[in-house]
Design a protein around this motif. Structure first.
Motif, PDB file in Angstrom:
ATOM      1  N   UNK A  97     -11.224  15.487 -27.756  1.00 16.41           N
ATOM      2  CA  UNK A  97     -11.860  14.178 -27.703  1.00 16.41           C
ATOM      3  C   UNK A  97     -12.160  13.761 -29.140  1.00 16.41           C
ATOM      4  N   UNK A  98     -11.365  12.830 -29.659  1.00 13.01           N
ATOM      5  CA  UNK A  98     -11.504  12.433 -31.064  1.00 13.01           C
ATOM      6  C   UNK A  98     -12.803  11.684 -31.341  1.00 13.01           C
ATOM      7  N   UNK A  99     -13.401  11.099 -30.326  1.00 17.08           N
ATOM      8  CA  UNK A  99     -14.684  10.404 -30.539  1.00 17.08           C
ATOM      9  C   UNK A  99     -15.823  11.387 -30.747  1.00 17.08           C
ATOM     10  N   UNK A 100     -15.926  12.354 -29.848  1.00 17.55           N
ATOM     11  CA  UNK A 100     -17.026  13.308 -29.947  1.00 17.55           C
ATOM     12  C   UNK A 100     -16.667  14.520 -30.804  1.00 17.55           C
ATOM     13  N   UNK A 101     -15.379  14.608 -31.196  1.00 15.88           N
ATOM     14  CA  UNK A 101     -14.884  15.734 -32.005  1.00 15.88           C
ATOM     15  C   UNK A 101     -15.131  17.066 -31.288  1.00 15.88           C
ATOM     16  N   UNK A 102     -14.887  17.063 -29.966  1.00 13.10           N
ATOM     17  CA  UNK A 102     -15.015  18.285 -29.190  1.00 13.10           C
ATOM     18  C   UNK A 102     -13.653  18.699 -28.662  1.00 13.10           C
ATOM     19  N   UNK A 103     -13.517  19.994 -28.444  1.00 16.53           N
ATOM     20  CA  UNK A 103     -12.254  20.581 -28.023  1.00 16.53           C
ATOM     21  C   UNK A 103     -12.535  21.495 -26.837  1.00 16.53           C
ATOM     22  N   UNK A 104     -11.627  21.467 -25.862  1.00 19.40           N
ATOM     23  CA  UNK A 104     -11.747  22.345 -24.701  1.00 19.40           C
ATOM     24  C   UNK A 104     -10.375  22.878 -24.324  1.00 19.40           C
ATOM     25  N   UNK A 105     -10.369  23.977 -23.612  1.00 21.10           N
ATOM     26  CA  UNK A 105      -9.121  24.579 -23.151  1.00 21.10           C
ATOM     27  C   UNK A 105      -8.538  23.767 -22.000  1.00 21.10           C
ATOM     28  N   UNK A 106      -7.232  23.890 -21.828  1.00 16.96           N
ATOM     29  CA  UNK A 106      -6.529  23.325 -20.668  1.00 16.96           C
ATOM     30  C   UNK A 106      -5.884  24.491 -19.923  1.00 16.96           C
ATOM     31  N   UNK A 107      -5.145  24.178 -18.876  1.00 16.47           N
ATOM     32  CA  UNK A 107      -4.429  25.227 -18.135  1.00 16.47           C
ATOM     33  C   UNK A 107      -3.375  25.911 -18.997  1.00 16.47           C
ATOM     34  N   UNK A 108      -2.931  25.262 -20.061  1.00 16.19           N
ATOM     35  CA  UNK A 108      -1.891  25.825 -20.926  1.00 16.19           C
ATOM     36  C   UNK A 108      -2.458  26.706 -22.040  1.00 16.19           C
ATOM     37  N   UNK A 109      -3.753  26.621 -22.298  1.00 18.18           N
ATOM     38  CA  UNK A 109      -4.340  27.335 -23.428  1.00 18.18           C
ATOM     39  C   UNK A 109      -4.184  28.851 -23.297  1.00 18.18           C
ATOM     40  N   UNK A 110      -4.586  29.416 -22.182  1.00 16.41           N
ATOM     41  CA  UNK A 110      -4.544  30.874 -22.038  1.00 16.41           C
ATOM     42  C   UNK A 110      -3.117  31.423 -22.037  1.00 16.41           C
ATOM     43  N   UNK A 111      -2.149  30.797 -21.335  1.00 19.41           N
ATOM     44  CA  UNK A 111      -0.779  31.314 -21.433  1.00 19.41           C
ATOM     45  C   UNK A 111      -0.246  31.290 -22.874  1.00 19.41           C
ATOM     46  N   UNK A 112      -0.561  30.242 -23.626  1.00 23.13           N
ATOM     47  CA  UNK A 112      -0.139  30.187 -25.026  1.00 23.13           C
ATOM     48  C   UNK A 112      -0.848  31.263 -25.844  1.00 23.13           C
ATOM     49  N   UNK A 113      -2.134  31.452 -25.601  1.00 23.69           N
ATOM     50  CA  UNK A 113      -2.890  32.481 -26.318  1.00 23.69           C
ATOM     51  C   UNK A 113      -2.316  33.866 -26.026  1.00 23.69           C
ATOM     52  N   UNK A 114      -1.958  34.117 -24.785  1.00 26.21           N
ATOM     53  CA  UNK A 114      -1.371  35.416 -24.434  1.00 26.21           C
ATOM     54  C   UNK A 114      -0.042  35.608 -25.153  1.00 26.21           C
ATOM     55  N   UNK A 115       0.761  34.572 -25.226  1.00 30.01           N
ATOM     56  CA  UNK A 115       2.043  34.640 -25.937  1.00 30.01           C
ATOM     57  C   UNK A 115       1.809  34.934 -27.429  1.00 30.01           C
ATOM     58  N   UNK A 116       0.842  34.254 -28.027  1.00 27.79           N
ATOM     59  CA  UNK A 116       0.516  34.482 -29.439  1.00 27.79           C
ATOM     60  C   UNK A 116       0.069  35.919 -29.645  1.00 27.79           C
TER      61      UNK A 116
END
Length: 114
Positions: free
Chosen positions: A79-98
């Protein structure tokens, strides 16, 4: 997420660090907190030791480039207005790959010299 999008999303070390950080975080995190965490990793110091210049440099690159790239790929929710970041359904699979790539490709200095 198609493979080209995924590879582009994780092609940068700061973007990989964002994904790994979010995979360990429940809920939202601010871009400022991410900047401190990443600056600490890059400078190999404790987060409490991160100076203003180090934090600002990382914060600017995150908010002007990396977070938007990851958001557009669907890897995170930014969210560019509040400058907050959250995970999505894709975050953990990408993290596991990394994590798998890091484990497979990493060689400690003592092994690399052998």
């Amino acid at each position: 997420m198609d493979p080209d999008t995924a590879f582009d999303a994780i092609s940068n070390s700061r973007r990989r660090r964002v994904i790994l950080s979010l995979s360990r975080t429940s809920g939202e995190i601010t871009a400022g907190d991410l900047a401190i965490e990443i600056a600490a990793i890059e400078n190999e110091i404790d987060p409490s030791q991160v100076g203003s210049d180090e934090r600002t440099s990382v914060y600017i690159s995150l908010t002007q480039s990396h977070l938007d790239t990851l958001d557009e790929a669907g890897a995170i929710d930014y969210d560019s207005r509040s400058k907050t970041v959250a995970a999505t359904d894709a975050t953990e699979p990408l993290a596991e790959y990394i994590r798998r790539l890091q484990t497979t490709c990493y060689k400690p200095d003592s092994e690399a010299d052998a």
